[in-house]
Every structure is written in C-alpha cells, then in structure tokens.
Motif scaffolding. Structure first.
Motif, mmCIF file in Angstrom:
data_model
loop_
_atom_site.group_PDB
_atom_site.id
_atom_site.type_symbol
_atom_site.label_atom_id
_atom_site.label_comp_id
_atom_site.label_asym_id
_atom_site.label_seq_id
_atom_site.Cartn_x
_atom_site.Cartn_y
_atom_site.Cartn_z
ATOM 1 N N PRO A 20 5.688 9.161 2.518
ATOM 2 C CA PRO A 20 5.564 7.704 2.648
ATOM 3 C C PRO A 20 6.790 6.980 2.082
ATOM 4 C CG PRO A 20 3.629 8.665 1.576
ATOM 5 C CD PRO A 20 4.647 9.739 1.681
ATOM 6 N N VAL A 21 7.056 5.812 2.658
ATOM 7 C CA VAL A 21 8.156 4.963 2.197
ATOM 8 C C VAL A 21 7.593 3.938 1.216
ATOM 9 C CG1 VAL A 21 9.977 3.353 2.872
ATOM 10 C CG2 VAL A 21 9.382 5.280 4.368
ATOM 11 N N VAL A 22 8.228 3.846 0.056
ATOM 12 C CA VAL A 22 7.745 3.018 -1.051
ATOM 13 C C VAL A 22 8.863 2.099 -1.510
ATOM 14 C CG1 VAL A 22 6.813 3.086 -3.409
ATOM 15 C CG2 VAL A 22 6.244 4.911 -1.797
ATOM 16 N N PHE A 23 8.510 0.917 -1.981
ATOM 17 C CA PHE A 23 9.467 0.115 -2.741
ATOM 18 C C PHE A 23 8.845 -0.197 -4.084
ATOM 19 C CE2 PHE A 23 7.144 -3.672 -1.452
ATOM 20 C CZ PHE A 23 7.408 -4.599 -2.451
ATOM 21 N N VAL A 24 9.693 -0.346 -5.085
ATOM 22 C CA VAL A 24 9.219 -0.634 -6.434
ATOM 23 C C VAL A 24 9.466 -2.102 -6.724
ATOM 24 C CG1 VAL A 24 9.424 -0.084 -8.886
ATOM 25 C CG2 VAL A 24 9.773 1.703 -7.181
ATOM 26 N N ASP A 25 8.383 -2.807 -7.005
ATOM 27 C CA ASP A 25 8.517 -4.175 -7.485
ATOM 28 C C ASP A 25 8.980 -4.068 -8.931
ATOM 29 O OD1 ASP A 25 8.392 -6.946 -7.309
ATOM 30 O OD2 ASP A 25 6.344 -7.021 -8.055
ATOM 31 N N LYS A 54 8.135 14.182 -2.174
ATOM 32 C CA LYS A 54 6.897 13.631 -1.620
ATOM 33 C C LYS A 54 7.033 12.188 -1.148
ATOM 34 C CE LYS A 54 4.345 17.246 -2.529
ATOM 35 N NZ LYS A 54 3.728 18.038 -1.458
ATOM 36 N N PHE A 55 8.041 11.470 -1.622
ATOM 37 C CA PHE A 55 8.185 10.042 -1.308
ATOM 38 C C PHE A 55 9.624 9.718 -0.931
ATOM 39 C CE2 PHE A 55 4.539 10.220 -4.139
ATOM 40 C CZ PHE A 55 3.644 9.360 -3.534
ATOM 41 N N ARG A 56 9.766 8.654 -0.157
ATOM 42 C CA ARG A 56 11.064 8.036 0.131
ATOM 43 C C ARG A 56 10.989 6.603 -0.376
ATOM 44 N NH1 ARG A 56 11.476 8.670 6.371
ATOM 45 N NH2 ARG A 56 9.281 8.201 6.150
ATOM 46 N N PHE A 57 12.131 6.044 -0.756
ATOM 47 C CA PHE A 57 12.140 4.707 -1.343
ATOM 48 C C PHE A 57 13.098 3.781 -0.610
ATOM 49 C CE2 PHE A 57 10.104 7.003 -4.664
ATOM 50 C CZ PHE A 57 9.308 6.075 -5.309
ATOM 51 N N VAL A 58 12.716 2.517 -0.560
ATOM 52 C CA VAL A 58 13.582 1.434 -0.099
ATOM 53 C C VAL A 58 14.033 0.702 -1.353
ATOM 54 C CG1 VAL A 58 13.677 -0.702 1.231
ATOM 55 C CG2 VAL A 58 12.295 1.207 2.058
ATOM 56 N N ASP A 59 15.333 0.509 -1.483
ATOM 57 C CA ASP A 59 15.880 -0.164 -2.670
ATOM 58 C C ASP A 59 16.007 -1.659 -2.384
ATOM 59 O OD1 ASP A 59 17.262 -1.107 -4.867
ATOM 60 O OD2 ASP A 59 18.765 0.483 -4.833
ATOM 61 N N MET A 60 15.002 -2.419 -2.795
ATOM 62 C CA MET A 60 14.988 -3.858 -2.514
ATOM 63 C C MET A 60 16.094 -4.598 -3.255
ATOM 64 S SD MET A 60 12.828 -4.106 -0.181
ATOM 65 C CE MET A 60 12.883 -5.881 -0.023
ATOM 66 N N ASP A 61 16.558 -4.050 -4.376
ATOM 67 C CA ASP A 61 17.657 -4.694 -5.102
ATOM 68 C C ASP A 61 18.962 -4.637 -4.308
ATOM 69 O OD1 ASP A 61 16.044 -5.399 -7.228
ATOM 70 O OD2 ASP A 61 16.536 -3.615 -8.401
ATOM 71 N N ALA A 62 19.092 -3.638 -3.427
ATOM 72 C CA ALA A 62 20.322 -3.492 -2.648
ATOM 73 C C ALA A 62 20.265 -4.216 -1.305
ATOM 74 C CB ALA A 62 20.610 -2.016 -2.417
ATOM 75 N N VAL A 63 19.100 -4.731 -0.941
ATOM 76 C CA VAL A 63 18.938 -5.352 0.376
ATOM 77 C C VAL A 63 19.894 -6.524 0.585
ATOM 78 C CG1 VAL A 63 17.324 -6.683 1.822
ATOM 79 C CG2 VAL A 63 16.603 -4.532 0.789
ATOM 80 N N GLN A 88 16.129 -0.175 10.275
ATOM 81 C CA GLN A 88 15.658 0.214 8.949
ATOM 82 C C GLN A 88 14.147 0.414 8.989
ATOM 83 O OE1 GLN A 88 17.019 -2.178 5.689
ATOM 84 N NE2 GLN A 88 19.123 -2.223 6.409
ATOM 85 N N ILE A 89 13.682 1.270 8.115
ATOM 86 C CA ILE A 89 12.255 1.574 8.051
ATOM 87 C C ILE A 89 11.616 0.721 6.972
ATOM 88 C CG2 ILE A 89 10.564 3.381 7.522
ATOM 89 C CD1 ILE A 89 12.571 5.390 8.677
ATOM 90 N N GLY A 90 10.523 0.074 7.303
ATOM 91 C CA GLY A 90 9.811 -0.755 6.341
ATOM 92 C C GLY A 90 8.978 0.093 5.388
ATOM 93 N N ALA A 91 8.821 -0.420 4.190
ATOM 94 C CA ALA A 91 8.006 0.275 3.187
ATOM 95 C C ALA A 91 6.532 0.207 3.581
ATOM 96 C CB ALA A 91 8.221 -0.346 1.816
ATOM 97 N N GLN A 92 5.815 1.265 3.270
ATOM 98 C CA GLN A 92 4.376 1.326 3.515
ATOM 99 C C GLN A 92 3.582 1.037 2.242
ATOM 100 O OE1 GLN A 92 5.252 5.343 4.762
ATOM 101 N NE2 GLN A 92 4.074 4.993 6.636
ATOM 102 N N PHE A 93 4.232 1.263 1.094
ATOM 103 C CA PHE A 93 3.558 1.124 -0.191
ATOM 104 C C PHE A 93 4.453 0.390 -1.185
ATOM 105 C CE2 PHE A 93 1.760 4.833 1.817
ATOM 106 C CZ PHE A 93 0.403 4.660 1.622
ATOM 107 N N MET A 94 3.822 -0.279 -2.131
ATOM 108 C CA MET A 94 4.531 -0.928 -3.231
ATOM 109 C C MET A 94 4.048 -0.297 -4.535
ATOM 110 S SD MET A 94 4.695 -4.952 -4.396
ATOM 111 C CE MET A 94 2.952 -5.120 -4.763
ATOM 112 N N LEU A 95 5.000 0.112 -5.362
ATOM 113 C CA LEU A 95 4.711 0.650 -6.690
ATOM 114 C C LEU A 95 5.082 -0.429 -7.697
ATOM 115 C CD1 LEU A 95 3.884 3.285 -8.205
ATOM 116 C CD2 LEU A 95 6.321 3.851 -8.295
ATOM 117 N N TYR A 96 4.165 -0.763 -8.589
ATOM 118 C CA TYR A 96 4.431 -1.819 -9.561
ATOM 119 C C TYR A 96 3.642 -1.563 -10.830
ATOM 120 C CZ TYR A 96 0.015 -3.837 -7.852
ATOM 121 O OH TYR A 96 -1.299 -4.044 -7.498
ATOM 122 N N GLY A 97 3.991 -2.285 -11.893
ATOM 123 C CA GLY A 97 3.261 -2.070 -13.131
ATOM 124 C C GLY A 97 3.747 -2.932 -14.271
ATOM 125 N N THR A 98 3.074 -2.759 -15.412
ATOM 126 C CA THR A 98 3.394 -3.523 -16.622
ATOM 127 C C THR A 98 3.382 -2.598 -17.834
ATOM 128 O OG1 THR A 98 1.063 -4.077 -16.970
ATOM 129 C CG2 THR A 98 2.390 -5.686 -15.775
#
Length: 193
Positions: free
Chosen positions: A65-70, A98-107, A134-144
């Motif tokens: 899956p393609v993921v981006f990290v908030d 297991k995962f691929r990532f989109v780097d939103m900071d580099a967009v 470009q391939i869109g992210a399917q999932f967002m990983l985030y946390g505190t």
C-alpha cells in the motif's frame, strides 16, 4: 594576582575533554528528557505493532500500500524533533518491503519542477516528465507524542506515550492504532548532586 592565575591555570589543565564514538543503539541514561534511546524504542515499537497486526499482515501480503505521513504532533512540554521520529519509522517500514510512501513535504518542490518543465519553454518537451502519473496515497499514518511529569523534592517521574494510527483514505476507517509507553524516573542523590 599570581595565585589567581595559577589557580585558573591548574583548573584549565585539569579539565580536558575526550570525544569518542559509541554505539548509537546503546541505552542513553544521561538525561530524563526524550533522547535517542526513546526515539529508537518508539520507532521500533510502532513498526513492530503495525507489521504484526493481523489485518495489516493480510493487507500487505499481496501488495504494498501507498502511505503518506501527516506531521507527527509533539504534545509534550519538551522540544522534540518529531521529524526524526517520522523518518525513523518510515525508513523501517520501507525497509520491511511492505509499504511505499509518498513524501508530501517534497510535493511543493516536485510541483515547481514539473511546472518549470512544462510551462517555462526552456525544457525540451521530449525530455519533460509527463504529469498525471503519480500514484495517490491509500493510507495516512499520523500520531501524537504526549508526556506527564510528576515531581517531588527527590524524584522526577516522566511518562511518554506515543500513539499512531493508520487511516484508510477512501473509507476514513482507522485500520490500525498502536501505542508505545516509556517511563523514566530520576532520583536525586542524598547529597543533592
């Protein structure tokens, strides 16, 4: 006056420093503050939890899956480099295969370059990158990251809690949530040092 100079020289002569390399994976107990040992524990704990959660094991068995990290949020009362935690976690997840990532900071930088290639008239059209692939992210990983501090005259007790979630962008469902706890206690010596 010469006694002061001699005393200063003797203090300077006695105080020397030594720099040496150490293993970055060794446990750091020099401070009760969040440090590299805590960062490694948080990253390893989150990655281990995500990669062993049975629905995620099933999800990643057939495709990556393609993921981006908030941006991870620092809700502690310390200055903590959340980017380092983010980078450590994403590195471990990418290396798991297991995962691929989109780097939103580099967009923004990528968009600027693509606009330059297409719109400036300075780039040979045959060598310009075709947009829209470009391939869109399917999932967002985030946390505190949060903490609680309790103090007495002799004891400081610090508790850190990292919570992360993986959200399915299409459905809005939280597919995984993990937590890593760290507790550190500092006790003052009888002599106050």
């Amino acid at each position: 006056m010469s006694a002061i100079v001699c005393a200063a020289l003797s203090i300077t002569a006695c105080s020397s420093s030594k720099v040496q390399y150490t293993n970055p994976n060794d446990v750091n107990t020099t401070s009760i503050d969040f440090n590299q040992t805590d960062l490694q524990q948080v990253a390893s704990g989150m990655v281990q939890s995500l990669l062993t959660f049975q629905p995620i094991v099933e999800l990643t068995a057939q495709h990556r899956p393609v993921v981006f990290v908030d941006h991870l949020k620092n809700m502690t009362d310390e200055h903590i480099d959340m980017g380092a935690i983010n980078d450590t976690i994403t590195t471990k997840l990418i290396q798991s295969g297991k995962f691929r990532f989109v780097d939103m900071d580099a967009v923004a930088a990528v968009t600027k370059q693509l606009d330059y290639q297409k719109g400036s008239g300075l780039v040979d059209p045959s060598s310009a990158i075709n947009v829209g692939h470009q391939i869109g992210a399917q999932f967002m990983l985030y946390g505190t990251l949060t903490n609680m501090v309790q103090k007495t005259s002799k004891v400081t007790d610090v508790y850190f809690l990292m919570t992360m979630k993986l959200m399915n962008l299409e459905t809005g469902i939280i597919e995984w949530q993990g937590q890593k706890q760290i507790r550190k206690v500092k006790t003052k010596s009888t002599f106050g040092f």
